[in-house]
Design a protein around this motif. Structure first.
Motif, mmCIF file in Angstrom:
data_model
loop_
_atom_site.group_PDB
_atom_site.id
_atom_site.type_symbol
_atom_site.label_atom_id
_atom_site.label_comp_id
_atom_site.label_asym_id
_atom_site.label_seq_id
_atom_site.Cartn_x
_atom_site.Cartn_y
_atom_site.Cartn_z
ATOM 1 N N THR B 6 0.503 -1.317 0.025
ATOM 2 C CA THR B 6 0.322 -0.194 0.102
ATOM 3 C C THR B 6 0.180 1.301 -0.051
ATOM 4 O OG1 THR B 6 -1.640 -0.946 1.242
ATOM 5 C CG2 THR B 6 -1.906 1.171 1.436
ATOM 6 N N ILE B 7 1.647 1.263 0.727
ATOM 7 C CA ILE B 7 2.990 2.459 0.875
ATOM 8 C C ILE B 7 3.292 2.732 -0.007
ATOM 9 C CG2 ILE B 7 4.415 3.376 2.529
ATOM 10 C CD1 ILE B 7 3.530 1.901 4.908
ATOM 11 N N ARG B 9 3.323 1.753 -3.410
ATOM 12 C CA ARG B 9 2.014 1.891 -3.981
ATOM 13 C C ARG B 9 1.807 3.761 -4.187
ATOM 14 N NH1 ARG B 9 -3.054 -0.901 -4.835
ATOM 15 N NH2 ARG B 9 -4.788 1.018 -5.162
ATOM 16 N N VAL B 10 1.779 4.157 -3.265
ATOM 17 C CA VAL B 10 0.962 5.049 -3.312
ATOM 18 C C VAL B 10 2.274 6.403 -2.912
ATOM 19 C CG1 VAL B 10 1.495 5.987 -0.360
ATOM 20 C CG2 VAL B 10 -0.393 6.824 -2.038
ATOM 21 N N ARG B 13 3.405 6.279 -6.866
ATOM 22 C CA ARG B 13 2.521 7.790 -7.786
ATOM 23 C C ARG B 13 2.215 9.080 -7.073
ATOM 24 N NH1 ARG B 13 -0.651 9.712 -9.628
ATOM 25 N NH2 ARG B 13 -2.893 10.046 -9.836
ATOM 26 N N ARG B 14 3.471 9.316 -5.430
ATOM 27 C CA ARG B 14 3.172 10.765 -5.291
ATOM 28 C C ARG B 14 4.595 10.944 -6.032
ATOM 29 N NH1 ARG B 14 4.440 10.614 0.728
ATOM 30 N NH2 ARG B 14 4.819 13.358 -0.109
ATOM 31 N N ALA B 17 3.581 11.836 -9.678
ATOM 32 C CA ALA B 17 2.638 12.840 -9.634
ATOM 33 C C ALA B 17 3.312 13.790 -9.742
ATOM 34 C CB ALA B 17 1.400 12.991 -8.711
ATOM 35 N N GLU B 88 8.610 14.346 4.529
ATOM 36 C CA GLU B 88 7.646 14.021 5.072
ATOM 37 C C GLU B 88 7.943 15.074 6.582
ATOM 38 O OE1 GLU B 88 5.316 11.114 5.000
ATOM 39 O OE2 GLU B 88 5.897 10.246 3.376
ATOM 40 N N SER B 93 3.336 15.503 7.557
ATOM 41 C CA SER B 93 2.698 14.111 7.135
ATOM 42 C C SER B 93 3.170 12.688 7.291
ATOM 43 C CB SER B 93 2.745 13.773 5.709
ATOM 44 O OG SER B 93 4.623 14.687 4.711
ATOM 45 N N LEU B 96 1.020 10.168 9.648
ATOM 46 C CA LEU B 96 -0.240 9.418 8.737
ATOM 47 C C LEU B 96 0.385 7.988 8.880
ATOM 48 C CD1 LEU B 96 -2.976 9.740 7.130
ATOM 49 C CD2 LEU B 96 -1.409 9.364 5.243
ATOM 50 N N LEU B 97 1.567 8.161 8.339
ATOM 51 C CA LEU B 97 2.379 6.760 8.880
ATOM 52 C C LEU B 97 2.611 5.947 9.936
ATOM 53 C CD1 LEU B 97 4.727 7.239 5.558
ATOM 54 C CD2 LEU B 97 2.759 6.350 5.469
ATOM 55 N N GLU B 106 7.548 -2.365 7.462
ATOM 56 C CA GLU B 106 6.923 -1.949 6.495
ATOM 57 C C GLU B 106 6.681 -0.803 6.074
ATOM 58 O OE1 GLU B 106 2.672 -4.915 6.736
ATOM 59 O OE2 GLU B 106 2.801 -3.292 8.222
ATOM 60 N N LYS B 111 8.869 2.377 1.253
ATOM 61 C CA LYS B 111 9.392 4.052 1.020
ATOM 62 C C LYS B 111 9.894 3.078 -0.287
ATOM 63 C CE LYS B 111 7.339 7.425 3.235
ATOM 64 N NZ LYS B 111 7.365 8.538 1.992
#
Lengths: 256, 249
Positions: B6-7, B9-10, B13-14, B17, B88, B93, B96-97, B106, B111
């Motif tokens: 999950t981490i 993938r995001v 994505r970041r 982006a 981060e 941020s 959040l993690l 994880e 990362k």
């Protein structure tokens, strides 16, 4: 420390699934859209795949973000970013939601909306709100705990903190009596004339003279038209509790 | 494990982006394109002069171009790793993690894999450039692939070291500069090792990141070199987990 009966030290992963946390600065990823971000938070908190879309939709609905779903978070206003932060904290429907100063830096309308949202959250989750804005606490919370220099100086309901402390009242009459006549009413320790028709009445210790006051007014034809107990705001209580402590400490220091 | 993916993938994505990633890929591709042409030119001239039938274009691409790519990536990787934790933390941020039900392992692995997706993209672009030669000549594919594998391992090793340094600070620029410094030191350990007067020259030689790349660049895939990179990566990822754990307590 335990969350929903799960120890945070022994089983942090399981304990944290019951927890939603919004720090003072919302932990957002500006490069993502609201939808992407919330979906990530849902996955991160182990929301089952089949329910993820639902969970995200619910959180967006609750925080009024439905129209902003496909916008990049970095392009949202501060108020909306704060809402995304709250949505992030509730997307996995945790038992406990911790919000740290959620209304800092918002305009009055946004503050109202966020407070309303927090009130609604309180119906379904246990919300722990940390704030220095005491009117906010007074309007939003049921229970309050005041911590001063790491010590709990007060814990109880907000109502108890403000109402029970009433020791005075404002009274108004259409045909006002003299100060002496008022002072003669049993249970009244002191009277101060505020203007021609209004008086501030201090109660004698441990007595509530309001009924006696109304009866006396009726008997003497003073035409009572206002009787309002003076309640303390949480702010006054806070100042009382925290500065009282300090003075006490100072005295002790001086005594030593 | 789902947390890691999950981490990752995001994170990927970041990375993609952000304009930084695309700018880096574009600049890298232009510079490597220029070197590509220079090496091809050098090869055609060398071929005319020399009578060695063994001399192939892959020697120039694998030997020359990938060495240059290595230097460029040494400059690029710190820019990508600085955002992993330092940035981060600066943006607040990271909570959040840390407050999510994901273990530190994880988070770190997630990362790292996210970063790996960027490094793979960079190397895929380089591979595409190399394999255009297939149109004009019979390319020594094995040798090219060995070189690319070496480059990838080297980049992952850079990335792991950068990730660890990124956990140490909340200033992205400091993370980038420190990473660059550390990578350079690991790089020049090889040069120290080459000097016979230095004590423990063999040890320095073994520790040098570049030394293990040399074999792969020549088309020799030895498990010892691959193992060196994997150990290097694991060591730094483990250090990153330790560091985050220290911070938590």
């Amino acid at each position: 420390m335990e969350i929903d009966g799960v120890s945070l030290a022994d089983d942090p992963k399981r304990a944290k699934t019951h927890l939603g946390y919004l720090p003072e600065v919302p932990p957002l990823y500006g490069e993502l859209t609201v939808d992407e971000y919330l979906a990530f938070c849902a996955r991160l908190h182990h929301v089952p795949k089949a329910e993820q879309a639902n969970a995200v939709a619910r959180a967006k609905q609750a925080c009024g973000l439905t129209d902003m779903a496909s916008r990049l978070i970095s392009n949202l206003s501060k108020g909306y970013q704060q809402r995304v932060g709250i949505a992030q904290a509730i997307v996995h429907a945790p038992e406990v939601v911790i919000l740290d100063e959620p209304t800092v830096g918002l305009d009055p309308i946004q503050i109202r909306e966020i407070r309303k949202l927090i009130r609604e959250l309180g119906d379904r989750h246990s919300v722990i709100l940390s704030s220095h804005i005491l009117p906010e606490v007074q309007s939003v919370c049921d229970r309050v705990m005041i911590i001063h220099h790491g010590q709990v100086v007060y814990t109880g309901t907000v109502e108890d903190a403000t109402r029970a402390q009433s020791e005075a009242a404002i009274v108004g009459f259409a045909a006002p009596p003299t100060v002496q006549a008022l002072q003669a009413v049993p249970g009244i320790a002191g009277v101060e004339a505020l203007d021609a028709t209004h008086f501030s009445v201090r109660y004698a210790k441990g007595v509530d003279p309001r009924v006696a006051l109304a009866q006396a007014a009726a008997a003497h034809g003073w035409q009572l038209n206002e009787l309002r107990p003076v309640t303390k705001t949480l702010e006054e209580r806070f100042v009382e509790l925290t500065t009282g402590e300090e003075e006490h400490a100072n005295e002790q220091r001086e005594a030593a | 494990m789902t947390g890691t993916l999950t981490i990752a993938r995001v994170e990927a994505r970041r990375i993609f982006a952000s304009p930084l990633a695309w700018a880096i890929l574009a600049v890298m591709q232009v510079i490597l394109g220029i070197f590509f042409i220079l090496y091809l030119n050098a090869y055609t001239q060398a071929q005319m002069m020399s009578s060695d039938p063994q001399l192939g274009v892959a020697d120039y691409i694998g030997g020359g171009l990938y060495g240059t790519a290595n230097v460029i990536l040494l400059l690029v990787v710190p820019l990508m790793t600085m955002r992993l934790f330092a940035e981060e933390r600066k943006n607040n941020s990271l909570t959040l993690l840390l407050s999510a039900p994901a273990s530190l392992t994880e988070i770190v692995l997630g990362k790292f894999l996210g970063l790996a997706s960027f490094l793979l993209a960079a190397i895929a672009l380089l591979a595409a450039m190399s394999f255009t030669l297939e149109a004009g000549t019979a390319l020594d594919t094995g040798r090219i692939l060995a070189g690319l594998l070496g480059l990838l391992l080297m980049m992952l090793a850079f990335g792991a070291a950068g990730l660890f340094i990124s956990t140490l600070t909340r200033e992205p620029v400091i993370a980038a500069v420190a990473t660059f410094g550390v990578l350079l030191v690991f790089w020049i350990l090889g040069a120290v090792g080459h000097s016979p007067t230095v004590p423990f020259a063999d040890a320095f030689n073994y520790l040098s990141l570049i030394g293990h790349f040399e074999n792969l660049r020549r088309g020799v895939v030895s498990t010892m070199d691959v193992a060196y990179y994997l150990l290097f990566i694991l060591l730094f990822l483990w250090l990153a987990v330790l560091r985050l754990d220290m911070e938590r307590n």
